[in-house]
Design a protein around this motif. Structure first.
Motif, short mmCIF file in Angstrom:
data_model
loop_
_atom_site.label_atom_id
_atom_site.label_comp_id
_atom_site.label_asym_id
_atom_site.label_seq_id
_atom_site.Cartn_x
_atom_site.Cartn_y
_atom_site.Cartn_z
N ILE A 31 27.14 31.66 39.12
CA ILE A 31 28.57 31.46 38.81
C ILE A 31 28.73 30.92 37.40
N ALA A 71 28.15 33.60 34.89
CA ALA A 71 29.27 34.55 34.84
C ALA A 71 30.56 33.90 34.35
N GLY A 72 30.54 32.62 34.04
CA GLY A 72 31.74 31.92 33.60
C GLY A 72 32.46 32.55 32.42
N ILE A 99 34.10 35.79 33.60
CA ILE A 99 35.27 35.50 34.43
C ILE A 99 36.44 35.07 33.55
N LEU A 100 36.17 34.25 32.54
CA LEU A 100 37.22 33.82 31.61
C LEU A 100 37.78 35.01 30.83
N TYR A 106 37.94 38.18 31.81
CA TYR A 106 38.82 38.94 32.70
C TYR A 106 40.12 38.19 32.99
N TYR A 107 40.04 36.89 33.16
CA TYR A 107 41.25 36.11 33.40
C TYR A 107 42.21 36.21 32.21
N HIS A 135 31.75 45.77 30.59
CA HIS A 135 32.72 44.74 30.98
C HIS A 135 33.74 44.52 29.87
#
Length: 170
Positions: free
Chosen positions: A10, A13-14, A17-18, A20-21, A62
């Motif tokens: 996790i 992947a931070g 994830i940020l 995509y957010y 990505h």
């Protein structure tokens, strides 16, 4: 042991994830409504830093997908943000392959060049292939504040990398 392994995945992947957010949320547009000229492009900073320091954290697929999502959310023609993000990605890859040791000064200078080319491509494609009007001043403010924010985010991401991902650069 499995919980620690899951937490490491996790944390690794931070940044992804940020990214995509930020592509989904329109945070920079909301700040522009409040402060008028304060607009910046945080996804470009994220892409540049993490491709430069840890390319295994996010791949170009990505990055391209995050650009497509950003185009849909912002109402731009599909692919404009993706191409802009990929220009930054390619500059970062080039700098990573050609330099032995990077410092914040060298990263900031090369980020400025990547940002100019990415914004030039974005502005040119947007003016030629859509009816959306973006002024030179808006692009200038975006470039200035993104460039100004880069050292702050470089420090934050370096601390995140040292504490959660691992201290060694790629």
């Amino acid at each position: 042991m499995a919980k620690v392994n899951l937490l490491n995945k996790i944390f690794n992947a931070g940044p992804l994830i940020l990214l995509y957010y930020l592509s989904i949320s329109e945070i920079d547009t909301n700040l522009e409504k409040v402060f008028e000229i304060f607009t910046f492009n945080l996804p470009i900073i994220i892409i540049y830093f993490w491709i430069l320091k840890r390319p295994s954290v996010m791949g170009t697929g990505h990055i391209f997908l995050a650009g497509l999502i950003n185009d849909v959310v912002m109402g731009f023609p599909l692919g404009i943000s993706s191409l802009s993000y990929l220009v930054v990605c390619f500059f970062s890859n080039y700098v990573r392959n050609k330099s032995v040791n990077t410092t914040i000064a060298s990263d900031w200078f090369t980020f400025f060049i990547a940002l100019i080319f990415a914004n030039l491509l974005f502005f040119t494609l947007l003016n030629n292939f859509s009816d959306i009007i973006i002024s030179y001043a808006k692009i200038g403010y975006n470039t200035f504040f993104t460039l100004f924010l880069f050292p702050i985010m470089w420090l934050i991401f370096s601390l995140y990398q040292a504490n959660f991902i691992g201290g060694q650069d790629a």
